[in-house]
Motif scaffolding. Structure first.
Motif, PDB file in Angstrom:
ATOM      1  N   VAL A 171      22.117 -83.605 -49.311  1.00 37.43           N
ATOM      2  CA  VAL A 171      21.417 -83.443 -47.914  1.00 37.43           C
ATOM      3  C   VAL A 171      22.551 -84.047 -46.854  1.00 37.43           C
ATOM      4  N   VAL A 172      22.244 -83.230 -45.705  1.00 36.15           N
ATOM      5  CA  VAL A 172      23.151 -83.647 -44.406  1.00 36.15           C
ATOM      6  C   VAL A 172      22.261 -84.355 -43.456  1.00 36.15           C
ATOM      7  N   ASP A 173      22.831 -85.310 -42.917  1.00 37.84           N
ATOM      8  CA  ASP A 173      22.215 -85.999 -41.678  1.00 37.84           C
ATOM      9  C   ASP A 173      23.050 -85.554 -40.371  1.00 37.84           C
ATOM     10  N   LEU A 174      22.455 -84.713 -39.614  1.00 37.98           N
ATOM     11  CA  LEU A 174      23.070 -84.281 -38.276  1.00 37.98           C
ATOM     12  C   LEU A 174      23.137 -85.255 -37.329  1.00 37.98           C
ATOM     13  N   GLY A 175      24.046 -85.504 -36.674  1.00 37.86           N
ATOM     14  CA  GLY A 175      23.856 -86.557 -35.692  1.00 37.86           C
ATOM     15  C   GLY A 175      23.504 -88.092 -36.424  1.00 37.86           C
ATOM     16  N   CYS A 176      24.447 -88.354 -37.373  1.00 35.06           N
ATOM     17  CA  CYS A 176      23.883 -89.405 -38.272  1.00 35.06           C
ATOM     18  C   CYS A 176      24.016 -90.856 -37.627  1.00 35.06           C
ATOM     19  N   GLY A 177      24.828 -90.825 -36.311  1.00 37.82           N
ATOM     20  CA  GLY A 177      24.922 -91.966 -35.620  1.00 37.82           C
ATOM     21  C   GLY A 177      25.381 -93.178 -36.357  1.00 37.82           C
ATOM     22  N   ARG A 178      24.783 -94.245 -36.529  1.00 37.27           N
ATOM     23  CA  ARG A 178      25.235 -95.468 -37.437  1.00 37.27           C
ATOM     24  C   ARG A 178      24.940 -95.534 -38.826  1.00 37.27           C
ATOM     25  N   GLY A 179      24.443 -94.414 -39.277  1.00 41.01           N
ATOM     26  CA  GLY A 179      24.268 -94.271 -40.651  1.00 41.01           C
ATOM     27  C   GLY A 179      23.011 -94.837 -41.358  1.00 41.01           C
ATOM     28  N   GLU A 180      22.235 -95.241 -40.484  1.00 46.11           N
ATOM     29  CA  GLU A 180      21.086 -95.652 -40.870  1.00 46.11           C
ATOM     30  C   GLU A 180      20.015 -94.893 -42.142  1.00 46.11           C
ATOM     31  N   PHE A 181      20.010 -93.873 -41.675  1.00 42.64           N
ATOM     32  CA  PHE A 181      19.315 -92.701 -42.790  1.00 42.64           C
ATOM     33  C   PHE A 181      20.320 -92.481 -44.011  1.00 42.64           C
ATOM     34  N   LEU A 182      21.503 -92.391 -43.829  1.00 48.34           N
ATOM     35  CA  LEU A 182      22.467 -92.446 -44.949  1.00 48.34           C
ATOM     36  C   LEU A 182      22.312 -93.679 -45.986  1.00 48.34           C
ATOM     37  N   ASP A 183      22.240 -94.815 -45.348  1.00 47.80           N
ATOM     38  CA  ASP A 183      21.810 -95.977 -45.940  1.00 47.80           C
ATOM     39  C   ASP A 183      20.769 -95.759 -47.012  1.00 47.80           C
ATOM     40  N   LEU A 184      19.495 -95.304 -46.377  1.00 49.88           N
ATOM     41  CA  LEU A 184      18.134 -95.167 -47.097  1.00 49.88           C
ATOM     42  C   LEU A 184      18.525 -94.022 -48.185  1.00 49.88           C
ATOM     43  N   LEU A 185      19.093 -92.896 -47.883  1.00 56.54           N
ATOM     44  CA  LEU A 185      19.120 -92.150 -49.037  1.00 56.54           C
ATOM     45  C   LEU A 185      19.881 -92.399 -50.001  1.00 56.54           C
ATOM     46  N   THR A 186      21.153 -93.215 -49.760  1.00 57.88           N
ATOM     47  CA  THR A 186      21.862 -93.651 -50.731  1.00 57.88           C
ATOM     48  C   THR A 186      21.615 -94.630 -51.748  1.00 57.88           C
ATOM     49  N   ALA A 187      20.458 -95.548 -51.168  1.00 52.77           N
ATOM     50  CA  ALA A 187      19.689 -96.574 -52.021  1.00 52.77           C
ATOM     51  C   ALA A 187      18.670 -95.703 -52.836  1.00 52.77           C
ATOM     52  N   SER A 213      14.189 -76.268 -49.809  1.00 50.93           N
ATOM     53  CA  SER A 213      14.992 -77.075 -49.204  1.00 50.93           C
ATOM     54  C   SER A 213      14.148 -77.637 -47.987  1.00 50.93           C
ATOM     55  N   ARG A 214      14.188 -78.637 -47.560  1.00 50.93           N
ATOM     56  CA  ARG A 214      13.512 -79.200 -46.320  1.00 50.93           C
ATOM     57  C   ARG A 214      14.384 -79.306 -45.259  1.00 50.93           C
ATOM     58  N   ILE A 215      13.916 -78.988 -44.006  1.00 53.66           N
ATOM     59  CA  ILE A 215      14.585 -79.444 -42.635  1.00 53.66           C
ATOM     60  C   ILE A 215      13.465 -80.451 -42.103  1.00 53.66           C
ATOM     61  N   ILE A 216      14.001 -81.594 -41.422  1.00 55.39           N
ATOM     62  CA  ILE A 216      13.076 -82.307 -40.607  1.00 55.39           C
ATOM     63  C   ILE A 216      13.880 -82.580 -39.351  1.00 55.39           C
ATOM     64  N   LEU A 217      13.311 -82.295 -38.155  1.00 57.92           N
ATOM     65  CA  LEU A 217      13.965 -82.689 -36.852  1.00 57.92           C
ATOM     66  C   LEU A 217      13.069 -83.467 -36.120  1.00 57.92           C
ATOM     67  N   GLU A 218      13.509 -84.716 -35.633  1.00 56.62           N
ATOM     68  CA  GLU A 218      12.610 -85.745 -35.207  1.00 56.62           C
ATOM     69  C   GLU A 218      13.228 -85.635 -33.617  1.00 56.62           C
ATOM     70  N   THR A 219      12.295 -85.871 -32.796  1.00 62.11           N
ATOM     71  CA  THR A 219      12.666 -86.058 -31.312  1.00 62.11           C
ATOM     72  C   THR A 219      11.752 -86.622 -30.320  1.00 62.11           C
ATOM     73  N   ARG A 268      12.255 -97.466 -38.900  1.00 61.15           N
ATOM     74  CA  ARG A 268      11.681 -96.229 -38.343  1.00 61.15           C
ATOM     75  C   ARG A 268      11.758 -94.988 -39.120  1.00 61.15           C
ATOM     76  N   VAL A 269      12.878 -94.770 -39.676  1.00 64.05           N
ATOM     77  CA  VAL A 269      13.113 -93.515 -40.594  1.00 64.05           C
ATOM     78  C   VAL A 269      12.936 -93.465 -42.046  1.00 64.05           C
ATOM     79  N   THR A 270      12.385 -94.510 -42.511  1.00 66.42           N
ATOM     80  CA  THR A 270      12.005 -94.892 -43.876  1.00 66.42           C
ATOM     81  C   THR A 270      11.200 -93.635 -44.378  1.00 66.42           C
ATOM     82  N   SER A 271      10.201 -93.489 -43.462  1.00 63.76           N
ATOM     83  CA  SER A 271       8.918 -92.513 -44.192  1.00 63.76           C
ATOM     84  C   SER A 271       9.486 -91.257 -44.548  1.00 63.76           C
ATOM     85  N   TYR A 272      10.734 -91.058 -43.862  1.00 66.47           N
ATOM     86  CA  TYR A 272      11.144 -89.578 -44.117  1.00 66.47           C
ATOM     87  C   TYR A 272      11.905 -89.363 -45.468  1.00 66.47           C
ATOM     88  N   VAL A 273      12.547 -90.396 -46.108  1.00 68.40           N
ATOM     89  CA  VAL A 273      13.150 -90.272 -47.345  1.00 68.40           C
ATOM     90  C   VAL A 273      12.455 -89.612 -48.579  1.00 68.40           C
TER      91      VAL A 273
END
Length: 340
Positions: free
Chosen positions: A143-159, A233-239, A129-134
């Motif tokens: 880059v900081v992921d606020l409320g990173c949860g289980r780290g899915e977006f961090l996985d994508l950014l790192t990759a 720099s960009r800010i992205i807020l999904e809700t 779901r969040v791949t398109s934001y990378v």
């Protein structure tokens, strides 16, 4: 087929003149058919109940396992920082220290991990779901992921080779991320942002977070975020999209940690008022066609046959489209802005 053969056999008996025998057999057969239908209904009910019980049992087992893991981690943490003998005896002071609100929230945090696993989706689902934001953060760093949860977006950014770190207030979520090698701070979003230097961030991302924040807190967080981001720099807020009734009633009100829904126009305004430029709203996760209200097909032949009926169907279809535009549009949206 078997029923037809038996009924045919009964008719043959009847035609042969064995009326009393055929009548008795027919009554018994009808009784057996009724009894079989009752058994089928009972089996179906038991099957449904079994599936429901299995689902509940799986949820209970998963929650229990998460709870045991949380207790184990917390005990290990307490034992690692407590001085020798600190846990010996029945001192009221020691008892009070071990029952602080912080400890209680940590011990309960596993429940929300289970909630995420059950309702929000698997890590693979969230990652998709969040791949398109990378791509919005290509070339960025810090880059900081606020409320990173289980780290899915961090996985994508790192990759993607983008340096990133996470922030989450949930103790168990933080532990999950750290075990997977991510740099994550256990803190609330505003406290974290206030603790770092101005213009130290190259991007800020928060998915399904802002709906958890009280208005005053959100306003302050956006203002501080603007100071912490570097120019460009960009800010992205999904809700969740509360303008879609299906999203509101199926997703928003299900989560008891949600504080207030944010209409797309509202979140866009708040970003602009906080100093961000070029704020765009991108709607995501469209409701599938099969889940939307269906219109009635209209053909020229129908107009020729019954013009009045065709006009009624036209009005009905127009109302169906209007309801679809309210009830079944997009489940989520993202507000994307930039600090210039």
């Amino acid at each position: 087929t078997k029923d037809r053969e038996i009924v045919g056999f009964m008719r043959q008996i009847h035609e042969a003149g064995l009326n009393s025998v055929s009548d008795e057999l027919m009554k018994r057969w009808e009784s057996m058919v009724v009894r079989e239908k009752r058994y089928d209904a009972k089996v179906s009910a038991l099957s449904a109940a079994h599936e429901s019980a299995v689902s509940e049992l799986r949820t209970l087992v998963a929650s229990t396992q998460q709870g045991m893991l949380a207790v184990k981690r917390e005990l290990e943490r307490v034992m690692s920082v407590a001085p020798a003998g600190a846990l010996v005896g029945s001192s009221a002071a020691n008892s009070h220290e071990l029952r602080t609100t912080n400890h209680e929230s940590r011990l309960d945090s596993y429940k929300y991990v289970g909630f995420e696993d059950l309702f929000r989706g698997s890590q693979e689902d969230i990652r998709a779901r969040v791949t398109s934001y990378v791509s919005y953060f290509d070339g960025a760093s810090d880059v900081v992921d606020l409320g990173c949860g289980r780290g899915e977006f961090l996985d994508l950014l790192t990759a993607r080779g983008i340096s990133a770190r996470g922030v989450d207030i949930n103790h168990e979520m933080v532990q999950v991320c750290r075990e997977r090698g991510h740099e994550v701070t256990e803190a609330d979003a505003l406290s974290y942002l206030e603790s770092i230097p101005d213009q130290s961030l190259g991007g800020l991302f928060a998915a399904q977070v802002v709906e958890h924040l009280p208005p005053d807190y959100l306003l302050r967080m956006l203002e501080v975020a603007h100071h912490k981001l570097r120019p460009g720099s960009r800010i992205i807020l999904e809700t969740i999209n509360p303008a879609c009734w299906l999203a509101y009633f199926e997703s928003y009100i299900r989560d008891l940690t949600h504080v207030r829904p944010l209409h797309p126009d509202t979140l866009r305004y708040l970003l602009l008022a906080s100093g961000f430029q070029g704020v765009d709203i991108r709607f995501r996760a469209p409701v599938p066609d099969e889940a939307r209200l269906q219109s009635i097909p209209l053909t020229p032949a129908l107009y020729e046959k019954d013009e009045r009926l065709a006009e009624i169907i036209e009005v009905l279809n127009a109302n169906v489209e209007r309801l679809n535009s309210l009830l079944f549009t997009h489940l989520d949206y993202a507000a994307i802005g930039q600090r210039l």
